[in-house]
Design a protein around this motif. Structure first.
Motif, PDB file in Angstrom:
ATOM      1  N   ARG A   1       0.839  -1.210   0.000  1.00 60.79           N
ATOM      2  CA  ARG A   1       0.000   0.000   0.000  1.00 60.79           C
ATOM      3  C   ARG A   1       0.870   1.254   0.000  1.00 60.79           C
ATOM      4  O   ARG A   1       0.547   2.250  -0.647  1.00 60.79           O
ATOM      5  N   GLU A   2       1.976   1.197   0.702  1.00 59.74           N
ATOM      6  CA  GLU A   2       2.869   2.355   0.784  1.00 59.74           C
ATOM      7  C   GLU A   2       3.498   2.710  -0.560  1.00 59.74           C
ATOM      8  O   GLU A   2       3.981   3.813  -0.748  1.00 59.74           O
ATOM      9  N   LYS A   3       3.478   1.790  -1.507  1.00 59.42           N
ATOM     10  CA  LYS A   3       4.078   2.022  -2.819  1.00 59.42           C
ATOM     11  C   LYS A   3       3.059   2.496  -3.861  1.00 59.42           C
ATOM     12  O   LYS A   3       3.408   2.704  -5.016  1.00 59.42           O
ATOM     13  N   ALA A   4       1.812   2.662  -3.446  1.00 59.72           N
ATOM     14  CA  ALA A   4       0.767   3.089  -4.382  1.00 59.72           C
ATOM     15  C   ALA A   4       1.127   4.427  -5.034  1.00 59.72           C
ATOM     16  O   ALA A   4       1.728   5.299  -4.401  1.00 59.72           O
ATOM     17  N   TYR A   5       0.753   4.559  -6.286  1.00 59.54           N
ATOM     18  CA  TYR A   5       0.972   5.802  -7.033  1.00 59.54           C
ATOM     19  C   TYR A   5      -0.386   6.494  -7.125  1.00 59.54           C
ATOM     20  O   TYR A   5      -1.250   6.110  -7.914  1.00 59.54           O
ATOM     21  N   VAL A   6      -0.599   7.484  -6.257  1.00 61.68           N
ATOM     22  CA  VAL A   6      -1.914   8.123  -6.137  1.00 61.68           C
ATOM     23  C   VAL A   6      -1.815   9.655  -6.086  1.00 61.68           C
ATOM     24  O   VAL A   6      -2.304  10.285  -5.155  1.00 61.68           O
TER      25      VAL A   6
ATOM     26  N   VAL B   1      -2.577   2.177  -8.920  1.00 59.76           N
ATOM     27  CA  VAL B   1      -1.715   3.039  -9.726  1.00 59.76           C
ATOM     28  C   VAL B   1      -2.635   3.943 -10.535  1.00 59.76           C
ATOM     29  O   VAL B   1      -3.330   3.473 -11.438  1.00 59.76           O
ATOM     30  N   GLU B   2      -2.657   5.215 -10.185  1.00 57.04           N
ATOM     31  CA  GLU B   2      -3.549   6.159 -10.859  1.00 57.04           C
ATOM     32  C   GLU B   2      -2.935   6.686 -12.152  1.00 57.04           C
ATOM     33  O   GLU B   2      -1.734   6.589 -12.384  1.00 57.04           O
ATOM     34  N   ASN B   3      -3.805   7.265 -12.944  1.00 54.33           N
ATOM     35  CA  ASN B   3      -3.434   7.905 -14.192  1.00 54.33           C
ATOM     36  C   ASN B   3      -4.275   9.163 -14.276  1.00 54.33           C
ATOM     37  O   ASN B   3      -5.428   9.175 -13.820  1.00 54.33           O
ATOM     38  N   VAL B   4      -3.761  10.225 -14.862  1.00 49.10           N
ATOM     39  CA  VAL B   4      -4.513  11.466 -14.966  1.00 49.10           C
ATOM     40  C   VAL B   4      -5.849  11.232 -15.695  1.00 49.10           C
ATOM     41  O   VAL B   4      -6.835  11.899 -15.418  1.00 49.10           O
TER      42      VAL B   4
ATOM     43  N   GLU C   1      -6.175  -4.784  -6.338  1.00 46.57           N
ATOM     44  CA  GLU C   1      -6.537  -6.190  -6.510  1.00 46.57           C
ATOM     45  C   GLU C   1      -6.123  -6.692  -7.893  1.00 46.57           C
ATOM     46  O   GLU C   1      -5.603  -7.802  -8.033  1.00 46.57           O
ATOM     47  N   ALA C   2      -6.337  -5.858  -8.915  1.00 48.59           N
ATOM     48  CA  ALA C   2      -5.958  -6.239 -10.279  1.00 48.59           C
ATOM     49  C   ALA C   2      -4.446  -6.409 -10.389  1.00 48.59           C
ATOM     50  O   ALA C   2      -3.966  -7.322 -11.066  1.00 48.59           O
ATOM     51  N   GLY C   3      -3.689  -5.554  -9.709  1.00 46.86           N
ATOM     52  CA  GLY C   3      -2.236  -5.676  -9.719  1.00 46.86           C
ATOM     53  C   GLY C   3      -1.768  -6.965  -9.069  1.00 46.86           C
ATOM     54  O   GLY C   3      -0.848  -7.621  -9.556  1.00 46.86           O
TER      55      GLY C   3
END
Length: 141
Positions: free
Chosen positions: A22-27, A51-54, A63-65
């Motif tokens: 969770r700490e590595k999430a890109y948000v 992992v977010e995207n603009v 979950e998908a990751g």
């Protein structure tokens, strides 16, 4: 079968893996970090973070990751799931991820959702996705 508890699953290697990833999430847009971990029949644990995207629909759920990491390792069955987020209440997987979990997990597989302050809720895949669309619907009679 839903079970609410108020204690952290810190003794669980599965939840520990979800908490760490969770700490590595890109948000950068929502600042809402989610970590997920799944255990395969081999005992191996696979984890993923959001992992977010603009362009919001192009992001990836935790979950998908985790499922992608499992498949990349050559495993295709889920025996247990853990999901954690910083939220007032345990956060369930989104609808799309519920369907993804169902693809690789039996209905009785437990999904434990947790908050960073220790609240948990455990449900089965079948409880999370009643009336699920499955491979049996693709069979021609």
């Amino acid at each position: 079968m839903s079970k609410k508890t108020e204690h952290p699953m810190s003794e669980s290697p599965l939840m520990d893996a979800a908490r760490a990833v969770r700490e590595k999430a890109y948000v950068p847009y929502s600042d809402f970090k989610v970590g997920a971990a799944i255990r395969a029949p081999s005992g191996a644990i696979y984890s993923g973070c959001n992992v977010e995207n603009v362009a919001y629909p192009e992001g990836t759920c935790a979950e998908a990751g985790a499922i992608a990491a499992m498949a990349a390792a050559g495993e295709y069955r889920i025996e247990e799931v853990a999901v954690i987020a910083d939220s007032p209440a345990p956060v369930p997987p989104c609808g799309g991820c519920r369907q993804k979990l169902k693809e690789f997990a039996a209905g009785d597989v437990k999904v434990t959702m947790a908050t960073t302050d220790g609240k948990t809720l455990t449900m089965t895949v079948a409880e999370l996705l009643p009336g699920a669309f499955g491979a049996e619907h693709m069979e021609r009679g």
